[in-house]
Write a protein that holds these residues in place. Sequence first.
Motif, short mmCIF file in Angstrom:
data_model
loop_
_atom_site.label_atom_id
_atom_site.label_comp_id
_atom_site.label_asym_id
_atom_site.label_seq_id
_atom_site.Cartn_x
_atom_site.Cartn_y
_atom_site.Cartn_z
N PRO A 50 0.81 -1.22 0.00
CA PRO A 50 0.00 0.00 0.00
C PRO A 50 0.84 1.27 0.00
O PRO A 50 0.34 2.35 -0.35
CB PRO A 50 -0.83 -0.13 1.29
CG PRO A 50 -0.92 -1.60 1.52
CD PRO A 50 0.41 -2.15 1.07
N THR A 51 2.11 1.17 0.39
CA THR A 51 2.99 2.35 0.43
C THR A 51 3.73 2.57 -0.89
O THR A 51 4.48 3.54 -1.02
CB THR A 51 4.01 2.20 1.56
OG1 THR A 51 4.70 0.95 1.42
CG2 THR A 51 3.34 2.26 2.92
N ASP A 52 3.54 1.69 -1.88
CA ASP A 52 4.20 1.85 -3.17
C ASP A 52 3.49 2.89 -4.02
O ASP A 52 2.48 3.48 -3.60
CB ASP A 52 4.26 0.50 -3.91
CG ASP A 52 5.37 -0.40 -3.37
OD1 ASP A 52 6.49 0.10 -3.17
OD2 ASP A 52 5.11 -1.59 -3.14
N LEU A 53 3.99 3.10 -5.24
CA LEU A 53 3.40 4.11 -6.12
C LEU A 53 1.90 3.88 -6.29
O LEU A 53 1.10 4.82 -6.27
CB LEU A 53 4.10 4.08 -7.48
CG LEU A 53 5.56 4.57 -7.50
CD1 LEU A 53 6.17 4.35 -8.87
CD2 LEU A 53 5.64 6.05 -7.11
N SER A 54 1.51 2.63 -6.50
CA SER A 54 0.09 2.30 -6.56
C SER A 54 -0.10 0.88 -6.04
O SER A 54 0.81 0.05 -6.11
CB SER A 54 -0.45 2.41 -7.99
OG SER A 54 0.02 1.33 -8.78
N PHE A 55 -1.29 0.63 -5.51
CA PHE A 55 -1.59 -0.68 -4.95
C PHE A 55 -3.08 -0.94 -5.10
O PHE A 55 -3.91 -0.05 -4.88
CB PHE A 55 -1.20 -0.73 -3.47
CG PHE A 55 -1.59 -2.01 -2.77
CD1 PHE A 55 -0.77 -3.12 -2.81
CD2 PHE A 55 -2.80 -2.10 -2.08
CE1 PHE A 55 -1.14 -4.30 -2.18
CE2 PHE A 55 -3.17 -3.27 -1.44
CZ PHE A 55 -2.34 -4.38 -1.49
N TYR A 56 -3.42 -2.17 -5.50
CA TYR A 56 -4.83 -2.54 -5.63
C TYR A 56 -5.03 -3.97 -5.16
O TYR A 56 -4.31 -4.89 -5.57
CB TYR A 56 -5.28 -2.41 -7.09
CG TYR A 56 -6.74 -2.77 -7.29
CD1 TYR A 56 -7.75 -2.11 -6.61
CD2 TYR A 56 -7.10 -3.79 -8.18
CE1 TYR A 56 -9.09 -2.44 -6.80
CE2 TYR A 56 -8.44 -4.12 -8.38
CZ TYR A 56 -9.43 -3.45 -7.68
OH TYR A 56 -10.75 -3.78 -7.85
N ASN A 57 -5.98 -4.15 -4.25
CA ASN A 57 -6.37 -5.48 -3.79
C ASN A 57 -7.66 -5.84 -4.52
O ASN A 57 -8.70 -5.20 -4.32
CB ASN A 57 -6.59 -5.47 -2.26
CG ASN A 57 -6.87 -6.85 -1.71
OD1 ASN A 57 -7.72 -7.58 -2.21
ND2 ASN A 57 -6.15 -7.20 -0.64
N TRP A 58 -7.61 -6.89 -5.35
CA TRP A 58 -8.72 -7.25 -6.22
C TRP A 58 -9.89 -7.86 -5.44
O TRP A 58 -11.01 -7.88 -5.94
CB TRP A 58 -8.25 -8.22 -7.30
CG TRP A 58 -7.31 -7.57 -8.27
CD1 TRP A 58 -6.00 -7.28 -8.06
CD2 TRP A 58 -7.63 -7.10 -9.57
NE1 TRP A 58 -5.46 -6.65 -9.17
CE2 TRP A 58 -6.46 -6.54 -10.11
CE3 TRP A 58 -8.79 -7.10 -10.35
CZ2 TRP A 58 -6.40 -5.98 -11.38
CZ3 TRP A 58 -8.74 -6.56 -11.63
CH2 TRP A 58 -7.56 -5.99 -12.13
N LYS A 59 -9.65 -8.32 -4.23
CA LYS A 59 -10.72 -8.91 -3.43
C LYS A 59 -11.44 -7.86 -2.60
O LYS A 59 -12.67 -7.81 -2.54
CB LYS A 59 -10.16 -10.01 -2.52
CG LYS A 59 -11.23 -10.70 -1.66
CD LYS A 59 -10.63 -11.84 -0.87
CE LYS A 59 -11.68 -12.52 0.02
NZ LYS A 59 -12.81 -13.07 -0.77
N THR A 60 -10.66 -7.00 -1.96
CA THR A 60 -11.25 -5.99 -1.07
C THR A 60 -11.49 -4.65 -1.77
O THR A 60 -12.08 -3.75 -1.18
CB THR A 60 -10.34 -5.75 0.13
OG1 THR A 60 -9.09 -5.20 -0.32
CG2 THR A 60 -10.05 -7.06 0.86
#
Length: 216
Positions: A165-175
Amino acid sequence: MEITYPVANKMEKDGARTDLDGTVNEFLTYDEYLDSKITPLDLYYLEDEKLARQVVELGLRGTGEVWKREEFESRKAAAQASRLSKRSEQKTLASAGKELKDNFLRALAEREEANRSGKNHSIIFIRDHSACGQEISGYIDYAHRLKCEDFEPYFSGKKRLLPRPTDLSFYNWKTNEVTSSDSANYQVIANNPNGVLFMNKKDRNIVNVDPQLSCG
């Protein structure tokens, strides 16, 4: 008027001996070290900075033990060599000597030196599963991550490089958790109608990671 400089008493062999290692780090040159022991009164009576240095170097002052030029410069050279050696050790590539069969790790290894040295700031897209089995994806600033953590476990196969979550972008496909964060090298432009963009903080160039753009 005659000025008498009493000879300094010989110090105890070990007890009150000045720490030369600390001295060589404090002063850039031996002359700077001598200057630190010269008082305004010395210059007033001697009227010559070079002569004042000679008086201090000969130990004709009651200010404690004075290091000889040869020993000071020898320790200075040793300290510099030690610093260079430590820097060299720090620059050792985490991928060096590793037998990499994974294409992704080989790609990281090929770019490691350039990203560590600042020649390049690679943006890497990763889509994988977290330790909980949830599908996650994101873009990471490779150069930034190299400076912030030890990559040896990744190149050794002990850990998987995953977006956070602290990277340039982050996505959790489940939540459906979505986050974006600026890094040391990039500013995130998230509210762009054509998708997320990254602006290099150094040269201000915009990086468009839309795969459709490169296929057109």
